[in-house]
Design an enzyme around this catalytic site. Structure first.
Site, PDB file in Angstrom:
ATOM      1  N   THR A   1      -0.164   3.020  11.851  1.00  0.00           N
ATOM      2  CA  THR A   1       1.118   2.526  12.226  1.00  0.00           C
ATOM      3  C   THR A   1       1.502   3.001  13.608  1.00  0.00           C
ATOM      4  O   THR A   1       2.150   2.335  14.514  1.00  0.00           O
ATOM      5  CB  THR A   1       2.344   3.227  11.478  1.00  0.00           C
ATOM      6  OG1 THR A   1       2.293   2.568  10.002  1.00  0.00           O
ATOM      7  CG2 THR A   1       3.640   2.492  11.962  1.00  0.00           C
TER       8      THR A   1
ATOM      9  N   ASP B   1      -5.672  -0.727   9.999  1.00  0.00           N
ATOM     10  CA  ASP B   1      -4.905   0.073   9.190  1.00  0.00           C
ATOM     11  C   ASP B   1      -5.692   0.990   8.119  1.00  0.00           C
ATOM     12  O   ASP B   1      -6.570   0.400   7.574  1.00  0.00           O
ATOM     13  CB  ASP B   1      -4.055  -0.931   8.409  1.00  0.00           C
ATOM     14  CG  ASP B   1      -3.129  -0.554   7.459  1.00  0.00           C
ATOM     15  OD1 ASP B   1      -3.033   0.209   6.455  1.00  0.00           O
ATOM     16  OD2 ASP B   1      -1.809  -1.235   7.341  1.00  0.00           O
ATOM     17  N   SER B   2      -5.198   2.171   7.909  1.00  0.00           N
ATOM     18  CA  SER B   2      -6.234   2.998   7.302  1.00  0.00           C
ATOM     19  C   SER B   2      -6.253   2.748   5.653  1.00  0.00           C
ATOM     20  O   SER B   2      -7.097   3.193   5.217  1.00  0.00           O
ATOM     21  CB  SER B   2      -5.294   4.614   7.302  1.00  0.00           C
ATOM     22  OG  SER B   2      -4.329   4.580   6.315  1.00  0.00           O
ATOM     23  N   SER B   3      -5.767   1.585   5.172  1.00  0.00           N
ATOM     24  CA  SER B   3      -5.960   1.299   3.804  1.00  0.00           C
ATOM     25  C   SER B   3      -7.367   0.562   3.992  1.00  0.00           C
ATOM     26  O   SER B   3      -7.838   0.435   2.663  1.00  0.00           O
ATOM     27  CB  SER B   3      -4.748   0.313   3.559  1.00  0.00           C
ATOM     28  OG  SER B   3      -3.761   1.024   3.442  1.00  0.00           O
TER      29      SER B   3
ATOM     30  N   GLN C   1      -3.627  15.344 -13.363  1.00  0.00           N
ATOM     31  CA  GLN C   1      -2.454  14.408 -12.598  1.00  0.00           C
ATOM     32  C   GLN C   1      -1.171  15.116 -12.186  1.00  0.00           C
ATOM     33  O   GLN C   1      -0.442  14.603 -11.439  1.00  0.00           O
ATOM     34  CB  GLN C   1      -2.010  13.541 -13.644  1.00  0.00           C
ATOM     35  CG  GLN C   1      -2.838  12.484 -14.179  1.00  0.00           C
ATOM     36  CD  GLN C   1      -2.659  11.529 -15.208  1.00  0.00           C
ATOM     37  OE1 GLN C   1      -1.507  11.297 -15.559  1.00  0.00           O
ATOM     38  NE2 GLN C   1      -3.531  10.821 -15.817  1.00  0.00           N
ATOM     39  N   CYS C   2      -1.153  16.380 -12.599  1.00  0.00           N
ATOM     40  CA  CYS C   2       0.179  17.256 -12.054  1.00  0.00           C
ATOM     41  C   CYS C   2      -0.318  17.604 -10.676  1.00  0.00           C
ATOM     42  O   CYS C   2      -1.334  18.021 -10.249  1.00  0.00           O
ATOM     43  CB  CYS C   2       0.113  18.734 -13.008  1.00  0.00           C
ATOM     44  SG  CYS C   2       0.862  18.306 -14.545  1.00  0.00           S
TER      45      CYS C   2
ATOM     46  N   THR D   1      -1.215   6.745   7.929  1.00  0.00           N
ATOM     47  CA  THR D   1      -0.832   7.805   7.006  1.00  0.00           C
ATOM     48  C   THR D   1      -1.381   7.505   5.683  1.00  0.00           C
ATOM     49  O   THR D   1      -1.556   8.538   4.818  1.00  0.00           O
ATOM     50  CB  THR D   1       0.630   7.949   7.166  1.00  0.00           C
ATOM     51  OG1 THR D   1       1.356   6.654   6.647  1.00  0.00           O
ATOM     52  CG2 THR D   1       0.997   8.386   8.404  1.00  0.00           C
ATOM     53  N   ASP D   2      -1.780   6.186   5.299  1.00  0.00           N
ATOM     54  CA  ASP D   2      -1.768   5.821   3.981  1.00  0.00           C
ATOM     55  C   ASP D   2      -3.137   6.464   3.688  1.00  0.00           C
ATOM     56  O   ASP D   2      -3.086   7.049   2.370  1.00  0.00           O
ATOM     57  CB  ASP D   2      -1.994   4.529   3.780  1.00  0.00           C
ATOM     58  CG  ASP D   2      -0.919   3.521   3.917  1.00  0.00           C
ATOM     59  OD1 ASP D   2       0.107   4.278   3.937  1.00  0.00           O
ATOM     60  OD2 ASP D   2      -1.069   2.371   4.164  1.00  0.00           O
TER      61      ASP D   2
HETATM   62  N1  ASN Z   1      -0.340   1.246   6.694  1.00  0.00           N
HETATM   63  C1  ASN Z   1      -0.287   2.532   7.739  1.00  0.00           C
HETATM   64  C2  ASN Z   1      -1.699   2.883   7.716  1.00  0.00           C
HETATM   65  O1  ASN Z   1      -2.173   3.839   7.053  1.00  0.00           O
HETATM   66  C3  ASN Z   1       0.812   3.424   7.304  1.00  0.00           C
HETATM   67  C4  ASN Z   1       1.065   4.390   8.430  1.00  0.00           C
HETATM   68  O2  ASN Z   1       0.315   4.761   9.290  1.00  0.00           O
HETATM   69  N2  ASN Z   1       2.117   5.251   8.723  1.00  0.00           N
HETATM   70  O3  ASN Z   1      -2.457   2.650   8.682  1.00  0.00           O
END
Ligand code: ASN
Length: 361
Positions: free
Chosen positions: A33, A76-78, A297-298, A108-109
């Site tokens: 992002t 996008d890090s996804s 999972q905790c 961030t993802d």
């Molecule tokens: N979808 C974005 C990513 O991970 C989210 C972000 O960076 N805030 O690339």
């Protein structure tokens, strides 16, 4: 593209390029992002960052010598893959001698996965590699990019006040106001600026009016030169248990062709059903040589196999207890350790040990 061919852009700052005392820092832009803009359909998509100093004029006030390296196709890090992690590690290895610290601008993802993966792959790291990014693009007036990047750069340049030695020789994540060990980070927020949490370990630093490092929580400088690993095993999976999970789901996951390791996301302190079909699926996977890493999972606490009857059979089945490791650090640890191609006993030992501070021993 070979890492060697990517050009570096020098960014003008207060430090003169001839000022030998000013730390040299390399910013590596991978996407996320932080560098996104809205496309014609109204969706955020990654863009080339261009001259970062134009969108962030405050960089010019920093007393560091800054260079920027942008990946040719920001993502996008996804969309990040283990191949991207190895490429990033190769880039850092290639420029290691020329910079005092590195800041990776990343989405961030999956930042927590990338930071954990790099922690394993960059063995004996003696310089800071600080991941950061933003929840709002750098071009927007309310962006958090400026604040995240500037503090990340300060962390990457930080030395112990008296000894002048590197303060944070670790892969870590700086976001909003905390610095987190790379193997302990977890994204916990998609709407607020405080997007990350340090799981089961204190933050390495807090950024308020001053930047306060918790030196006793930070790893010591390594006694050996950096080793950049070049292999990750991709035949891994995550199996998250839930009440009602069926034999079909467990059997199909653990029966995936080419599967070498699986993170078993269990309940509480590492507990799971005692149904005969479930234990049989686990035993059959183990017989096929699939490594099973038991992660709770905790979010807090730890796996203690054998505390309850519902995990009593795990040790005899050869399932490795993950202690207080996160799923992010566990998946990437399986990729790293299995990628080393070692025999049964050394593999088990490495999976059980804390390799990069990912478990509390
Ligand atoms: N979808 C974005 C990513 O991970 C989210 C972000 O960076 N805030 O690339």
């Amino acid at each position: 593209m070979p890492a060697a061919n990517l050009p570096l852009l020098s960014l003008p700052t207060r430090a003169d390029s001839a000022d030998a005392a000013a730390p040299r820092l390399l910013i590596i832009y991978t996407g996320g992002t932080v560098g996104m803009a809205v496309n014609g359909s109204g969706e955020l998509v990654p863009m080339q960052l261009g001259r970062l100093d134009r969108s962030m004029p405050e960089l010019a006030r920093l007393p560091f010598r800054l260079s920027l390296l942008s990946l040719p196709a920001p993502i996008d890090s996804s969309n990040v893959t283990p191949a991207d992690w190895l490429f990033l590690a190769q880039l850092i290895g290639q420029h290691y001698a020329d910079f005092e610290g590195f800041v990776v601008l990343h989405g961030t993802d999956t930042m927590a996965y990338s930071a954990a993966a790099l922690s394993y792959v960059l063995e004996h790291l003696g310089k800071p590699v600080v991941f950061t990014g933003a929840q709002v693009p750098v071009g927007a007036s309310r962006s958090d990019a400026q604040r995240n990047l500037i503090t990340a750069l300060e962390i990457a340049a930080a030395c112990h006040p008296r000894a002048r030695t590197v303060r944070v020789p670790e892969v870590c994540v700086f976001f909003n106001d905390i610095l987190i060990r790379g193997t302990r980070a977890k994204k916990v927020e998609s709407q607020q600026f405080a997007a990350f949490k340090s799981e089961n370990y204190p933050p390495l630093a807090r950024a308020g009016i001053s930047l306060d490092f918790d030196d006793k929580s930070i790893r010591l400088l390594p006694g050996a030169p950096l080793k950049v690993h070049t292999t990750l095993e991709t035949g891994v999976a995550v199996l998250r248990l839930f009440p009602g999970i069926t034999e079909a789901v467990v059997g199909a996951t653990l029966g995936i062709a080419g599967l070498r390791g699986c993170v078993l996301e269990t309940y509480g302190s590492g507990n799971a059903p005692t149904a005969p079909w479930f234990l049989r699926c686990l035993a059959e996977a183990r017989q096929r040589g699939v490594w099973l890493l038991n992660v709770s999972q905790c979010e807090e606490g730890r796996v203690v196999q054998g505390k309850y009857e519902t995990s009593a059979r795990f040790a005899e089945l050869g399932i490795v207890g993950g202690d207080d490791i996160t799923t992010e650090a566990a998946v990437t640890k399986l990729m790293f350790v299995l990628g080393l191609g070692l025999g049964e006993q050394p593999t088990r030992e490495l999976l059980m040990q804390s390799l990069r501070g990912e478990i509390t021993s």
